[in-house]
Write an enzyme that holds these catalytic residues in place. Sequence first.
Site, PDB file in Angstrom:
ATOM      1  N   TYR A 232      83.952  34.021  19.368  1.00 45.90           N
ATOM      2  CA  TYR A 232      84.358  35.010  20.356  1.00 45.90           C
ATOM      3  C   TYR A 232      84.492  34.276  21.687  1.00 45.90           C
ATOM      4  O   TYR A 232      84.005  33.160  21.822  1.00 45.90           O
ATOM      5  CB  TYR A 232      83.375  36.196  20.434  1.00 45.90           C
ATOM      6  CG  TYR A 232      81.948  35.837  20.736  1.00 45.90           C
ATOM      7  CD1 TYR A 232      81.475  35.856  22.040  1.00 45.90           C
ATOM      8  CD2 TYR A 232      81.073  35.472  19.716  1.00 45.90           C
ATOM      9  CE1 TYR A 232      80.165  35.516  22.326  1.00 45.90           C
ATOM     10  CE2 TYR A 232      79.752  35.132  19.992  1.00 45.90           C
ATOM     11  CZ  TYR A 232      79.310  35.157  21.300  1.00 45.90           C
ATOM     12  OH  TYR A 232      78.020  34.823  21.576  1.00 45.90           O
ATOM     13  N   HIS A 280      82.314  28.842  21.094  1.00 44.13           N
ATOM     14  CA  HIS A 280      83.532  29.178  21.815  1.00 44.13           C
ATOM     15  C   HIS A 280      84.595  28.111  21.667  1.00 44.13           C
ATOM     16  O   HIS A 280      84.309  26.932  21.506  1.00 44.13           O
ATOM     17  CB  HIS A 280      83.223  29.389  23.294  1.00 44.13           C
ATOM     18  CG  HIS A 280      82.108  30.345  23.525  1.00 44.13           C
ATOM     19  ND1 HIS A 280      82.133  31.629  23.017  1.00 44.13           N
ATOM     20  CD2 HIS A 280      80.928  30.221  24.162  1.00 44.13           C
ATOM     21  CE1 HIS A 280      81.000  32.238  23.349  1.00 44.13           C
ATOM     22  NE2 HIS A 280      80.261  31.404  24.045  1.00 44.13           N
TER      23      HIS A 280
END
Length: 304
Positions: A232, A280
Amino acid sequence: DIVGACFTLVREITLTHTYLYMYTYTHHSFFYRNTSLCACDKCLMEYDPWLSELMEASPEPFLSVTNYMSEDIFNWWKRIQRDKRNYTFYNKTVDKIFHIFPPNVGFTRPSPDLCRTCAVVGNSGNLMGSFYGPLIDFHDIVIRMNRGPTKGFERDVGTKTTHHVMYPHSSTNLDNTTYLVLFPFKTYDLEWLIQSFTQRYVLCKVNTSVMILSPAFMKYVHHVWLKRKGKYPSTGFMTLILSLHMCDEVSVFGFGADRNRNWNHYYEKLKVKRLRTGHHAGNEEYKLIEELYKKEKILFFRGW
Ligand SMILES: *[C@@H]1O[C@H](CO)[C@@H](O)[C@H](O)[C@H]1NC(C)=O
Ligand SMILES: *[C@@H]1O[C@H](CO)[C@@H](O)[C@H](O)[C@H]1NC(C)=O
Ligand SMILES: *[C@@H]1O[C@H](CO)[C@@H](O)[C@H](O)[C@H]1NC(C)=O
Ligand SMILES: *[C@@H]1O[C@H](CO)[C@@H](O)[C@H](O)[C@H]1NC(C)=O
Ligand SMILES: *[C@@H]1O[C@H](CO)[C@@H](O)[C@H](O)[C@H]1NC(C)=O
């Protein structure tokens, strides 16, 4: 009775002329019309096929009484941090929040008479020795994130904070001129907001307005901007994309590595020497920031 106690507090706070606002946000399509230009020399939302397409896909960025999360989004959201709570429980928690923090409009719409300038300040060590403080403070809106302190670092990072992005584990006390922008990663984070309000930690003492990022916006940033790369998006990247919705002009500070390619925080001694972005998609995010800069959509201050 948490809610009851909060109501009492709200009344007390209101009586002492302090206010709690819930940021509401409507009609976002407003941004993308050619008629909604601003009073800056150059407006972020001037028509550009690449950016307009990305922006048009955006849902409303903040949760509000009229912007609940659908079950679909909930199912995406609960996977990012293995939330055990179910949708019904989430719904009830959000209901409580909207009772505690009464909805109120705290939003400056884009207008041909307004030039809303924003500084988005990340926590990169490249701010050290930058002397950016006065330049950052010169912006109308200054958005900081997570621990990002100003005390002791004024010369390089400035003193002003109009919006502070946090999630519970990165929380810090805010003064009464700063909006708390909560990035909730699980239902617990919303419960935390209720608790910190009732237990007089962060919110009780202040007239801090609360804005809660919609998980639908997180999913949008992940799917539309990052094409689902990484687990995410990082807080920094989501904040930057969010700023495109709040500002006519965006200056970005404290993102990326320092001149020696180290990734550390400006407020800590160097710990991490190499690029590590965890879950990430750090490279992908950085490329998009550079793309925004190349297309002159943002100003990008690297500190070197
Ligand atoms: C904005 O203007 C450009 C060129 O002037 C045009 O191509 C584009 O379709 C317009 N966009 C909208 C949303 O009206
Ligand atoms: C949702 O969770 C609550 C408590 O966490 C539980 O009481 C309820 O039965 C659950 N509902 C569903 C539909 O699973
Ligand atoms: C959650 O809240 C939304 C908005 O009020 C409502 O439409 C939906 O039916 C609720 N769902 C559950 C499972 O509580
Ligand atoms: C905000 O905080 C300052 C300094 O603590 C205080 O002087 C001021 O009265 C506060 N304002 C409100 C509205 O609470
Ligand atoms: C806090 O209160 C002060 C004084 O009333 C006001 O000027 C300021 O705008 C308030 N801040 C927020 C975030 O509402």
